[in-house]
Design a protein around this motif. Structure first.
Motif, short mmCIF file in Angstrom:
data_model
loop_
_atom_site.label_atom_id
_atom_site.label_comp_id
_atom_site.label_asym_id
_atom_site.label_seq_id
_atom_site.Cartn_x
_atom_site.Cartn_y
_atom_site.Cartn_z
N PHE A 1 0.74 -1.09 0.12
CA PHE A 1 0.14 0.09 0.12
C PHE A 1 0.95 1.11 0.09
CE2 PHE A 1 -3.07 2.77 2.05
CZ PHE A 1 -4.10 3.11 1.00
N LYS A 2 2.01 1.19 0.55
CA LYS A 2 2.87 2.24 0.78
C LYS A 2 3.24 2.52 -0.74
CE LYS A 2 6.03 2.32 3.83
NZ LYS A 2 7.22 2.25 4.85
N LYS A 3 3.85 1.46 -1.55
CA LYS A 3 4.24 1.88 -2.91
C LYS A 3 3.04 2.15 -3.85
CE LYS A 3 7.61 -1.85 -3.08
NZ LYS A 3 8.11 -3.10 -3.54
N ASN A 4 1.83 1.70 -3.43
CA ASN A 4 0.66 2.40 -4.33
C ASN A 4 0.51 4.06 -4.00
OD1 ASN A 4 -2.39 2.35 -5.13
ND2 ASN A 4 -2.69 3.25 -3.25
N LEU A 5 0.82 4.20 -2.73
CA LEU A 5 0.67 5.73 -2.41
C LEU A 5 1.69 6.50 -2.92
CD1 LEU A 5 -0.38 5.68 1.22
CD2 LEU A 5 -1.82 6.17 -0.81
N TYR A 6 2.88 6.08 -3.26
CA TYR A 6 4.04 6.40 -3.84
C TYR A 6 3.66 6.80 -5.45
CZ TYR A 6 6.88 5.83 0.18
OH TYR A 6 7.67 5.99 1.58
N TRP A 7 3.22 5.78 -5.86
CA TRP A 7 2.92 5.72 -7.35
C TRP A 7 1.73 6.88 -7.66
CZ3 TRP A 7 5.77 4.70 -11.14
CH2 TRP A 7 6.83 3.58 -11.02
N LEU A 8 0.71 6.72 -6.59
CA LEU A 8 -0.45 7.45 -6.87
C LEU A 8 0.21 9.19 -6.64
CD1 LEU A 8 -3.27 8.48 -6.74
CD2 LEU A 8 -3.36 8.13 -4.35
N PHE A 9 1.07 9.29 -6.02
CA PHE A 9 1.68 10.79 -5.88
C PHE A 9 2.32 11.25 -7.17
CE2 PHE A 9 5.03 13.45 -4.14
CZ PHE A 9 4.38 14.81 -4.14
N ALA A 10 3.14 10.20 -7.50
CA ALA A 10 4.21 10.52 -9.05
C ALA A 10 2.95 10.67 -10.02
CB ALA A 10 4.72 9.29 -9.12
N TYR A 11 1.72 9.83 -10.11
CA TYR A 11 1.05 10.04 -11.07
C TYR A 11 0.24 11.36 -10.96
CZ TYR A 11 -3.05 9.22 -14.17
OH TYR A 11 -4.07 9.27 -14.97
N LEU A 12 -0.08 11.69 -9.77
CA LEU A 12 -0.72 13.22 -9.75
C LEU A 12 0.17 14.32 -10.30
CD1 LEU A 12 -2.62 15.22 -8.44
CD2 LEU A 12 -1.23 14.96 -6.42
N TYR A 13 1.56 14.06 -9.93
CA TYR A 13 2.42 15.14 -10.72
C TYR A 13 2.24 14.92 -12.24
CZ TYR A 13 6.47 18.01 -11.10
OH TYR A 13 7.40 19.36 -11.28
N ALA A 14 2.05 13.93 -12.66
CA ALA A 14 1.94 13.71 -14.15
C ALA A 14 0.78 14.47 -14.79
CB ALA A 14 2.20 12.29 -14.62
N VAL A 15 -0.23 14.16 -13.84
CA VAL A 15 -1.61 14.96 -14.42
C VAL A 15 -1.33 16.47 -14.09
CG1 VAL A 15 -4.04 15.12 -13.63
CG2 VAL A 15 -2.90 12.82 -13.57
N VAL A 16 -0.75 16.98 -13.32
CA VAL A 16 -0.44 18.35 -12.99
C VAL A 16 0.08 18.88 -14.53
CG1 VAL A 16 0.84 19.97 -11.96
CG2 VAL A 16 -0.70 18.59 -10.63
N TYR A 17 1.25 18.14 -14.88
CA TYR A 17 1.87 18.35 -15.93
C TYR A 17 0.96 18.54 -17.20
CZ TYR A 17 5.43 18.84 -19.55
OH TYR A 17 6.52 19.10 -20.34
N THR A 18 0.13 17.71 -17.33
CA THR A 18 -0.91 17.45 -18.68
C THR A 18 -1.68 18.68 -18.60
OG1 THR A 18 -2.62 16.29 -17.46
CG2 THR A 18 -0.87 14.93 -18.68
N GLY A 19 -2.38 18.94 -17.41
CA GLY A 19 -3.11 20.28 -17.04
C GLY A 19 -2.24 21.35 -17.38
N ALA A 20 -1.06 21.61 -17.02
CA ALA A 20 -0.40 22.94 -17.49
C ALA A 20 0.05 23.11 -18.74
CB ALA A 20 1.14 22.79 -16.59
N LEU A 21 -0.01 21.65 -19.20
CA LEU A 21 0.21 21.53 -20.80
C LEU A 21 -0.77 22.27 -21.72
CD1 LEU A 21 2.66 20.97 -22.92
CD2 LEU A 21 1.50 18.78 -22.98
N VAL A 22 -2.04 21.84 -21.03
CA VAL A 22 -3.46 22.44 -21.55
C VAL A 22 -3.47 23.91 -21.73
CG1 VAL A 22 -6.08 22.50 -21.05
CG2 VAL A 22 -4.82 20.30 -21.16
N ARG A 23 -3.02 24.36 -20.56
CA ARG A 23 -3.09 25.96 -20.34
C ARG A 23 -2.04 26.66 -21.37
NH1 ARG A 23 -1.00 27.80 -14.55
NH2 ARG A 23 -2.83 26.49 -14.12
N HIS A 24 -0.90 26.01 -21.49
CA HIS A 24 0.13 26.69 -22.37
C HIS A 24 0.14 26.59 -23.75
CE1 HIS A 24 2.50 28.45 -18.94
NE2 HIS A 24 2.48 27.41 -18.13
N THR A 25 -0.57 25.62 -24.06
CA THR A 25 -0.84 25.23 -25.41
C THR A 25 -2.13 25.85 -25.82
OG1 THR A 25 -1.94 23.17 -24.99
CG2 THR A 25 0.60 23.09 -25.67
N GLY A 26 -2.83 26.56 -24.90
CA GLY A 26 -4.20 27.17 -25.36
C GLY A 26 -5.36 26.16 -25.78
N SER A 27 -5.33 25.00 -24.92
CA SER A 27 -6.02 24.12 -25.32
C SER A 27 -7.21 23.79 -24.27
CB SER A 27 -5.55 22.55 -25.26
OG SER A 27 -4.28 22.57 -26.26
#
Length: 279
Positions: free
Chosen positions: A142-168
């Protein structure tokens, strides 16, 4: 930290990044430009508040090292807060002086979030009681699950920022949840926007599953359950605010709330990752 994150979002949402031309750290060669336009005022305000914040973060980091020299996590967080706020500042300067790709600009918000989370965790640890430490004892799986969840959240943040900066932000049109844009082209605004939607849905399901698992198997871990409960609340609010951005046709205040809620979510999961990491 939250104020600077919001001011950065205002700069992006109002297209004020070129408010001072390609002049940095001065604005058109002046400390305070004469007869500035609105975008110039927004950009200059963001620069000066960010500079003041950088000084405060450095002071906090030095203070934390001297106050708790034996706690490894305090040293790591203090160093992380300084490193990433300096890095995002340099990226911001580079974006002004030289034009940067949307991918590089998207990383600017991600680095700001890491610095924000580092300061938030330092603040929480400063109020920690020795008889009631912020620790959660869970299985390695479960600890690894939470670590991967946190890492995945960071990737989702990046996709959201990409939406913003590409005018999408309106890449799928004015309707939700359907997408009327052209998604065949991977580089199209519709495909970038749809990628972020799918990534956000996966994040929502993952967080709710983790909260359910913690409630079922780790009821006694109050800090863990409370953290994942707030994470579930914030991810739901984040999804609602994302839909409202589309339905409101890019209302500025709705867009700012979207950035604010993701900061709360990132800080909350940072805390969850910390308490399962600590012995």
């Amino acid at each position: 930290m939250l104020l600077v994150l919001l001011m950065g979002a205002v700069v992006t949402k109002t297209d004020s990044g070129d408010g001072c031309g390609n002049s940095w750290p001065l604005c058109y060669g002046e400390l305070l430009p004469t007869q500035p336009k609105l975008e110039t005022i927004i950009e200059v305000s963001h620069r000066y508040v960010s500079a003041w914040l950088g000084i405060l973060v450095i002071i906090l980091a030095i203070w934390a090292w001297k106050r708790d020299p034996h706690r490894k996590e305090v040293k790591i967080l203090a160093g992380s807060a300084v490193f990433f706020i300096v890095l995002q500042g340099l990226l911001g300067a580079a974006a002004v002086i030289w034009s940067q790709s949307s991918a590089v600009l998207a990383s600017h918000f991600g680095f700001s979030l890491v610095s924000f989370a580092s300061v938030l965790l330092l603040a929480l640890l400063s109020f920690e009681k020795r008889e009631d430490p912020f620790v959660a004892r869970v299985s390695e799986a479960f600890k690894k699950n939470l670590y991967w969840l946190f890492a995945y959240l960071y990737a989702v943040v990046y996709t959201g920022a990409l939406v913003r900066h590409t005018g999408s932000s309106m890449g799928c049109g004015p309707e939700f949840p359907s997408c009327s844009g052209t998604i065949a082209d991977l580089g199209s605004q519709a495909s970038i926007h749809l990628l972020h939607r799918i990534a956000a849905i996966v994040l929502l399901i993952w967080i709710i599953y983790s909260w359910y698992h913690a409630r079922k198997h780790y009821k006694e871990q109050k800090a863990l359950n409370k953290g994942l409960q707030f994470a579930a609340l914030f991810v739901l609010l984040q999804g609602i605010s994302g839909a409202m951005i589309v339905l409101s046709n890019l209302n500025l205040f709705v867009a700012l709330s979207h950035g604010l809620i993701i900061s709360f979510l990132f800080g909350t999961l940072s805390f969850v990752a910390l308490i399962v990491y600590r012995k």
